[in-house]
Motif scaffolding. Sequence first.
Motif, PDB file in Angstrom:
ATOM      1  N   SER A   1      -3.759   1.904  -3.256  1.00  0.00           N
ATOM      2  CA  SER A   1      -3.887   0.501  -2.880  1.00  0.00           C
ATOM      3  C   SER A   1      -3.017  -0.358  -3.794  1.00  0.00           C
ATOM      4  O   SER A   1      -2.572   0.106  -4.857  1.00  0.00           O
TER       5      SER A   1
ATOM      6  N   ALA B   1      -9.784  -0.510   4.146  1.00  0.00           N
ATOM      7  CA  ALA B   1     -10.851  -1.506   4.288  1.00  0.00           C
ATOM      8  C   ALA B   1     -11.520  -1.759   2.941  1.00  0.00           C
ATOM      9  O   ALA B   1     -11.819  -2.924   2.587  1.00  0.00           O
ATOM     10  N   GLU B   2     -11.748  -0.707   2.171  1.00  0.00           N
ATOM     11  CA  GLU B   2     -12.347  -0.869   0.843  1.00  0.00           C
ATOM     12  C   GLU B   2     -11.425  -1.669  -0.077  1.00  0.00           C
ATOM     13  O   GLU B   2     -11.884  -2.527  -0.836  1.00  0.00           O
ATOM     14  N   ALA B   3     -10.127  -1.360  -0.011  1.00  0.00           N
ATOM     15  CA  ALA B   3      -9.169  -2.064  -0.873  1.00  0.00           C
ATOM     16  C   ALA B   3      -9.100  -3.538  -0.520  1.00  0.00           C
ATOM     17  O   ALA B   3      -9.038  -4.396  -1.404  1.00  0.00           O
TER      18      ALA B   3
ATOM     19  N   GLN C   1     -11.439  -5.284   0.846  1.00  0.00           N
ATOM     20  CA  GLN C   1     -12.699  -5.897   0.441  1.00  0.00           C
ATOM     21  C   GLN C   1     -12.713  -6.181  -1.055  1.00  0.00           C
ATOM     22  O   GLN C   1     -13.151  -7.244  -1.519  1.00  0.00           O
ATOM     23  N   ASP C   2     -12.210  -5.217  -1.848  1.00  0.00           N
ATOM     24  CA  ASP C   2     -12.148  -5.403  -3.309  1.00  0.00           C
ATOM     25  C   ASP C   2     -11.245  -6.573  -3.670  1.00  0.00           C
ATOM     26  O   ASP C   2     -11.519  -7.331  -4.608  1.00  0.00           O
TER      27      ASP C   2
ATOM     28  N   ARG D   1      -9.659   8.303   7.583  1.00  0.00           N
ATOM     29  CA  ARG D   1      -9.967   8.106   6.162  1.00  0.00           C
ATOM     30  C   ARG D   1      -9.063   7.043   5.552  1.00  0.00           C
ATOM     31  O   ARG D   1      -9.512   6.247   4.709  1.00  0.00           O
TER      32      ARG D   1
ATOM     33  N   GLU E   1     -10.473   3.671   6.325  1.00  0.00           N
ATOM     34  CA  GLU E   1     -11.671   3.404   5.513  1.00  0.00           C
ATOM     35  C   GLU E   1     -11.287   2.978   4.099  1.00  0.00           C
ATOM     36  O   GLU E   1     -11.865   2.040   3.534  1.00  0.00           O
ATOM     37  N   LEU E   2     -10.291   3.666   3.535  1.00  0.00           N
ATOM     38  CA  LEU E   2      -9.848   3.330   2.187  1.00  0.00           C
ATOM     39  C   LEU E   2      -9.149   1.979   2.155  1.00  0.00           C
ATOM     40  O   LEU E   2      -9.319   1.201   1.182  1.00  0.00           O
TER      41      LEU E   2
ATOM     42  N   GLU F   1      -8.816  10.240  -4.752  1.00  0.00           N
ATOM     43  CA  GLU F   1      -9.314  11.121  -3.691  1.00  0.00           C
ATOM     44  C   GLU F   1      -8.157  11.802  -2.959  1.00  0.00           C
ATOM     45  O   GLU F   1      -7.195  11.144  -2.563  1.00  0.00           O
TER      46      GLU F   1
ATOM     47  N   HIS G   1       0.860  -1.177   0.000  1.00  0.00           N
ATOM     48  CA  HIS G   1       0.000   0.000   0.000  1.00  0.00           C
ATOM     49  C   HIS G   1       0.899   1.230   0.000  1.00  0.00           C
ATOM     50  O   HIS G   1       2.015   1.186   0.512  1.00  0.00           O
TER      51      HIS G   1
END
Length: 221
Positions: A90, A214-216, A218-219, A208, A211-212, A199, A70
């Motif tokens: 990511s 966690a999204e990465a 998950q993807d 933040r 949060e980002l 972003e 990352h």
Amino acid sequence: MTVQDDRRENELIKLFQLQKPANATRSGIDAILYFNGCYIPFELKSTTSSSITTARDFGLDHIQKWQGKHWLFGFYNKTGTTLNYCLYGSPQSMEKWISDKKAYILPDYTLAQFAPELLTLNLLYEILGQKQVYTLEDARRLQKKQYTIQQYRNQMDLNQGYSPERMLSILKDRCRYLIERGATLNNPHIPASYFQDWERITENHAQRLRELVAEALQDKA
């Protein structure tokens, strides 16, 4: 790393509430995020322009180091004293840039693996002359400062010297080194166009980022 770069890196670590590895130099990891029971490695970069510089003599070792990492980019004013905004990259978002650079240099590295095996004793004789025993000075003429004195001595297969076959092996090492050295890129930049739609993080940095991340994750799953 310069003092200025070190200051910025420490600022990013504090701002995003990351941890600095105890063996950062040897591990090749700039910072770690402990998140959901996992230690996530980060590469940190800062800049005073719109693009990101990466590394001198960029080669396969950098690609191996960076794949799966990352990234955090800090964009500073021209004097490098004020942080304007940050970007999170990511592993998925950085994959194309890393893959493109790997594709660019891989043919040269492949050549470096195969070309040395084409060298023969006749070429060695052309360079150093034909001898039954080669000396330490002969070996140094080939490998220059690429071996330590202990490495030179470890390579000796005769009493205080080298056989032609061993010297040919040293010549192959030199050939491999020269091609790999020529295969590296001189500080390739990540252009502003690559992350123009990402972003910009300007507040609540630590929250933040998590949060980002966690999204990465998950993807990726």
